[in-house]
Design a protein around this motif. Structure first.
Motif, PDB file in Angstrom:
ATOM      1  N   VAL A 125       0.853  -1.191   0.000  1.00  9.47           N
ATOM      2  CA  VAL A 125       0.000   0.000   0.000  1.00  9.47           C
ATOM      3  C   VAL A 125       0.890   1.243   0.000  1.00  9.47           C
ATOM      4  N   THR A 126       0.295   2.335  -0.381  1.00 10.17           N
ATOM      5  CA  THR A 126       0.986   3.621  -0.401  1.00 10.17           C
ATOM      6  C   THR A 126       0.012   4.685   0.088  1.00 10.17           C
ATOM      7  N   ASP A 127       0.454   5.914   0.034  1.00  9.93           N
ATOM      8  CA  ASP A 127      -0.464   7.013   0.330  1.00  9.93           C
ATOM      9  C   ASP A 127      -1.441   7.104  -0.841  1.00  9.93           C
ATOM     10  N   PHE A 128      -2.641   6.638  -0.635  1.00 13.15           N
ATOM     11  CA  PHE A 128      -3.589   6.475  -1.727  1.00 13.15           C
ATOM     12  C   PHE A 128      -3.995   7.786  -2.385  1.00 13.15           C
ATOM     13  N   PHE A 129      -3.773   8.921  -1.711  1.00  9.80           N
ATOM     14  CA  PHE A 129      -4.160  10.194  -2.306  1.00  9.80           C
ATOM     15  C   PHE A 129      -3.440  10.418  -3.640  1.00  9.80           C
ATOM     16  N   ILE A 130      -2.260   9.856  -3.805  1.00 13.52           N
ATOM     17  CA  ILE A 130      -1.529  10.022  -5.066  1.00 13.52           C
ATOM     18  C   ILE A 130      -2.215   9.256  -6.199  1.00 13.52           C
ATOM     19  N   LEU A 131      -2.899   8.177  -5.882  1.00 18.34           N
ATOM     20  CA  LEU A 131      -3.507   7.356  -6.917  1.00 18.34           C
ATOM     21  C   LEU A 131      -4.643   8.064  -7.652  1.00 18.34           C
ATOM     22  N   LYS A 132      -5.231   9.104  -7.054  1.00 23.23           N
ATOM     23  CA  LYS A 132      -6.243   9.894  -7.762  1.00 23.23           C
ATOM     24  C   LYS A 132      -5.662  10.494  -9.025  1.00 23.23           C
ATOM     25  N   ASP A 133      -4.338  10.706  -9.016  1.00 27.02           N
ATOM     26  CA  ASP A 133      -3.681  11.332 -10.145  1.00 27.02           C
ATOM     27  C   ASP A 133      -3.678  10.443 -11.383  1.00 27.02           C
ATOM     28  N   LEU A 134      -3.848   9.143 -11.212  1.00 30.06           N
ATOM     29  CA  LEU A 134      -3.968   8.242 -12.353  1.00 30.06           C
ATOM     30  C   LEU A 134      -5.217   8.584 -13.158  1.00 30.06           C
ATOM     31  N   MET A 135      -6.329   8.765 -12.480  1.00 30.28           N
ATOM     32  CA  MET A 135      -7.576   9.140 -13.151  1.00 30.28           C
ATOM     33  C   MET A 135      -7.464  10.529 -13.761  1.00 30.28           C
ATOM     34  N   LEU A 136      -6.833  11.460 -13.038  1.00 28.11           N
ATOM     35  CA  LEU A 136      -6.694  12.819 -13.553  1.00 28.11           C
ATOM     36  C   LEU A 136      -5.745  12.866 -14.751  1.00 28.11           C
ATOM     37  N   LEU A 137      -4.731  12.026 -14.766  1.00 26.42           N
ATOM     38  CA  LEU A 137      -3.858  11.917 -15.934  1.00 26.42           C
ATOM     39  C   LEU A 137      -4.674  11.442 -17.137  1.00 26.42           C
ATOM     40  N   GLY A 138      -5.503  10.434 -16.939  1.00 25.40           N
ATOM     41  CA  GLY A 138      -6.358   9.941 -18.016  1.00 25.40           C
ATOM     42  C   GLY A 138      -7.294  11.003 -18.539  1.00 25.40           C
TER      43      GLY A 138
END
Length: 151
Positions: A125-138
């Motif tokens: 696991v990681t700091d999940f807040f960064i994973l929102k950036d995957l959707m925003l990159l898309g």
């Protein structure tokens, strides 16, 4: 029939989804951009920024708060470009490119920051807040491509 269908860019559902995504992305960027002006967020992003191959040097030329403020300004500008692109389509390309660059760098922090990944109950696991950036990159990629198709 080959099992594929064409995306109807003129449908009300597509347009609604696009604008919800656009204003949602703008809200996230504004909110996080404003938060970058706080000492808490400035300190929180320091390990990310100082361990990245593109940004490691910035603390040698500017303070922790100044770097955080600059990042906040960039995020706020991208949010405003998104919002104003509703009225001024020529801004759409710049908003999309800004999103792509911002979120590619942010996502790369997952691979350049020591200790960002932890194992909890056998699951990485990681700091999940960064994973929102995957959707925003898309979404940034969609904006740039949509701009090419319509511009």
């Amino acid at each position: 029939m080959d099992g594929t269908s064409k995306l109807d860019l003129e449908s009300g559902t597509y347009r609604s989804g696009y604008y919800i995504s656009l204003f949602g992305a703008a809200l996230i960027l504004l909110w996080i951009g404003i938060f970058k002006f706080t000492p808490t967020e400035a300190a929180a992003i320091k390990p990310l920024v100082e361990n990245h191959f593109l940004t490691f040097f910035v603390y040698k030329i500017a303070s922790v708060r100044m770097v955080s403020n600059a990042i906040g300004v960039i995020e706020i500008i991208i949010a405003l470009l998104l919002i104003f692109s509703v009225k001024f389509a020529s801004l759409r390309k710049y908003a999309g490119i800004g999103m792509m660059v911002t979120f590619l760098i942010t996502l790369s922090y997952l691979f350049t920051t020591p200790g960002i990944w932890k194992t909890v109950d056998g699951v990485p696991v990681t700091d999940f807040f960064i994973l929102k950036d995957l959707m925003l990159l898309g979404f940034g990629l969609m904006i740039v491509q949509n701009n090419k198709n319509n511009g």
